[in-house]
Scaffold this motif. Structure first.
Motif, PDB file in Angstrom:
ATOM      1  N   ILE A 117      12.626   1.404  -4.325  1.00 12.45           N
ATOM      2  CA  ILE A 117      12.684  -0.015  -3.985  1.00 12.45           C
ATOM      3  C   ILE A 117      11.443  -0.428  -3.203  1.00 12.45           C
ATOM      4  N   ILE A 118      10.998   0.434  -2.269  1.00 12.61           N
ATOM      5  CA  ILE A 118       9.904   0.047  -1.378  1.00 12.61           C
ATOM      6  C   ILE A 118       8.545   0.183  -2.062  1.00 12.61           C
ATOM      7  N   LEU A 119       8.283   1.281  -2.743  1.00 14.07           N
ATOM      8  CA  LEU A 119       6.968   1.495  -3.338  1.00 14.07           C
ATOM      9  C   LEU A 119       6.946   1.202  -4.829  1.00 14.07           C
ATOM     10  N   GLN A 120       7.720   1.939  -5.594  1.00 14.85           N
ATOM     11  CA  GLN A 120       7.644   1.813  -7.046  1.00 14.85           C
ATOM     12  C   GLN A 120       8.459   0.615  -7.521  1.00 14.85           C
ATOM     13  N   LYS A 121       7.804  -0.517  -7.391  1.00 18.05           N
ATOM     14  CA  LYS A 121       8.411  -1.784  -7.769  1.00 18.05           C
ATOM     15  C   LYS A 121       7.314  -2.659  -8.349  1.00 18.05           C
ATOM     16  N   ALA A 122       7.568  -3.240  -9.519  1.00 19.22           N
ATOM     17  CA  ALA A 122       6.576  -4.116 -10.142  1.00 19.22           C
ATOM     18  C   ALA A 122       6.362  -5.337  -9.252  1.00 19.22           C
ATOM     19  N   ARG A 123       5.098  -5.571  -8.883  1.00 17.71           N
ATOM     20  CA  ARG A 123       4.771  -6.659  -7.969  1.00 17.71           C
ATOM     21  C   ARG A 123       3.634  -7.505  -8.524  1.00 17.71           C
ATOM     22  N   SER A 124       3.631  -8.786  -8.176  1.00  9.24           N
ATOM     23  CA  SER A 124       2.502  -9.652  -8.468  1.00  9.24           C
ATOM     24  C   SER A 124       1.414  -9.385  -7.434  1.00  9.24           C
TER      25      SER A 124
END
Length: 292
Positions: free
Chosen positions: A7-14
Motif C-alpha cells: 500500500i505504501i510503496l508499490q502503488k501506481a501513482r501520478s
C-alpha cells in the motif's frame, strides 16, 4: 507487513502523488535520515570542499592565463600550462573521491528506504556515530556503473531518464545484478518516460532554485578568487586576506553539507517512482495471467 508495504510503496501513482509522497517522507523522517547519514555526509562535504577550494583557487587562475594568451597571442602555449598539471591531477582525484563519498552517504539513505519498502516504516538509526554500511558497496557500484552507462547516452539526454529507475531498482533489490537490471529495467522505464520526466523536472527545479541559495556563499568566493587572480596577472596586488583559503574551505564544507540534504528529494522521489512502476508492472502481469 507485506500488505502494508504494498500500500505504501508499490502503488501506481501520478506525478503529483509521487511528489507529494516524497515530500511527506522527507518532512516526517528527516531527523532519521539526518541521524543515519550526517557522518558520511560530512565526509562527502569535506572531500567536496577540498575539490571546491582547489577549483576556486586554481581554476580561475588557469582560466585567466588561457584568456590572456588567447588575447595577446591568439593561441595557448602548452609549456605555460604544465605547471598546472599537478593541480589538474589532484582535481580529478578529488572529483572521483567526491562521487565515491556521495554514493556512500546516499547508501545510508537507501538502507532506510529498503527497510521502509519491506515494512512500511523508516527505522530509527541505532547511533549518531555508526552509519549503516550494508548497502554501501552496492550503492557505490550502482552509482559508478550508472555514470559509465550515462556517458554514451549524453548525446541524447532524454535517454538518461530511465537510468534513474534502473539505479534505484538495482540498489534496493540485492538479488539482481546491474546488467540484468539495466537490460530489463531500462525498457520498462522507457514506457513511463513521461512520468519520469515530470517528476525529475520538478524535483530538479526545486534543487536548482534551493541550491542557488545554499551554494551562494561558495559561488561568491569563487568569483572573488577569479577577479583577484585576473588582477594579479595584469600587475595588480593579490588583495586577498591570508585566511582566504581556510575561509573558502569552511564555506564549501557548510554549503556542501546543506546541499546534500537539498538533493535528498531526488532519492525519495526516485524511490516512489520505482514503487509506482513496479506496481503497474505487477498489475499488468496479473491482467495477462487472467486473460490466459
Amino acid at each position: 507487513m507485506e500488505q502494508q508495504s504494498e500500500i505504501i510503496l508499490q502503488k501506481a501513482r501520478s506525478y503529483r502523488a509521487i511528489l507529494s509522497a516524497g515530500t511527506r517522507l522527507y518532512i516526517t523522517a528527516f531527523r532519521r535520515f539526518f541521524k543515519a547519514s550526517w557522518l558520511t555526509a560530512l565526509i562527502y562535504a569535506l572531500v567536496n570542499a577540498a575539490l571546491g577550494t582547489l577549483t576556486a583557487m586554481k581554476v580561475p587562475e588557469l582560466i585567466v592565463v588561457i584568456q590572456l594568451q588567447l588575447l595577446r597571442f591568439q593561441g595557448v602555449f602548452i609549456e605555460t600550462l604544465q605547471s598546472y598539471l599537478p593541480s589538474l591531477v589532484l582535481f580529478f582525484v578529488l572529483l572521483c573521491g567526491t562521487v565515491g563519498t556521495m554514493a556512500l552517504a546516499q547508501a545510508t539513505i537507501f538502507s532506510l528506504l529498503k527497510t521502509h519498502s519491506e515494512n512500511g516504516e523508516i527505522p530509527v538509526p541505532a547511533s549518531w556515530w555508526k552509519p549503516q554500511t550494508d548497502l554501501m558497496g552496492r550503492t557505490l557500484k550502482g552509482v559508478v556503473l550508472t555514470l559509465l552507462v550515462s556517458i554514451p547516452l549524453l548525446i541524447i539526454a532524454p535517454l538518461l531518464l530511465p537510468l534513474w529507475y534502473v539505479q534505484t531498482k538495482y540498489i534496493l533489490e540485492p538479488a539482481s545484478g546491474f546488467w540484468h537490471t539495466l537490460r530489463k529495467g531500462y525498457v520498462k522505464a522507457m514506457g513511463h518516460w513521461g512520468l519520469l520526466f515530470l517528476v525529475f523536472f520538478l524535483t530538479a527545479l526545486f534543487i536548482l532554485l534551493t541550491g542557488l541559495v545554499v551554494m551562494l556563499p561558495a559561488h561568491i568566493l569563487f568569483l572573488a578568487n577569479y577577479r583577484a587572480q585576473m588582477g594579479v596577472l595584469i600587475g595588480d596586488p593579490l588583495g586577498m586576506p591570508s585566511y582566504m583559503t581556510a575561509l573558502t574551505f569552511c564555506t564549501f564544507v557548510l554549503c556542501s553539507m546543506l546541499y546534500f540534504y537539498v538533493c535528498l528529494p531526488l532519492l525519495l522521489n526516485g524511490y516512489y517512482i520505482y514503487g509506482s512502476i513496479e506496481a503497474e508492472t505487477k498489475e499488468h502481469e496479473k491482467q495477462q495471467l487472467d486473460l490466459i
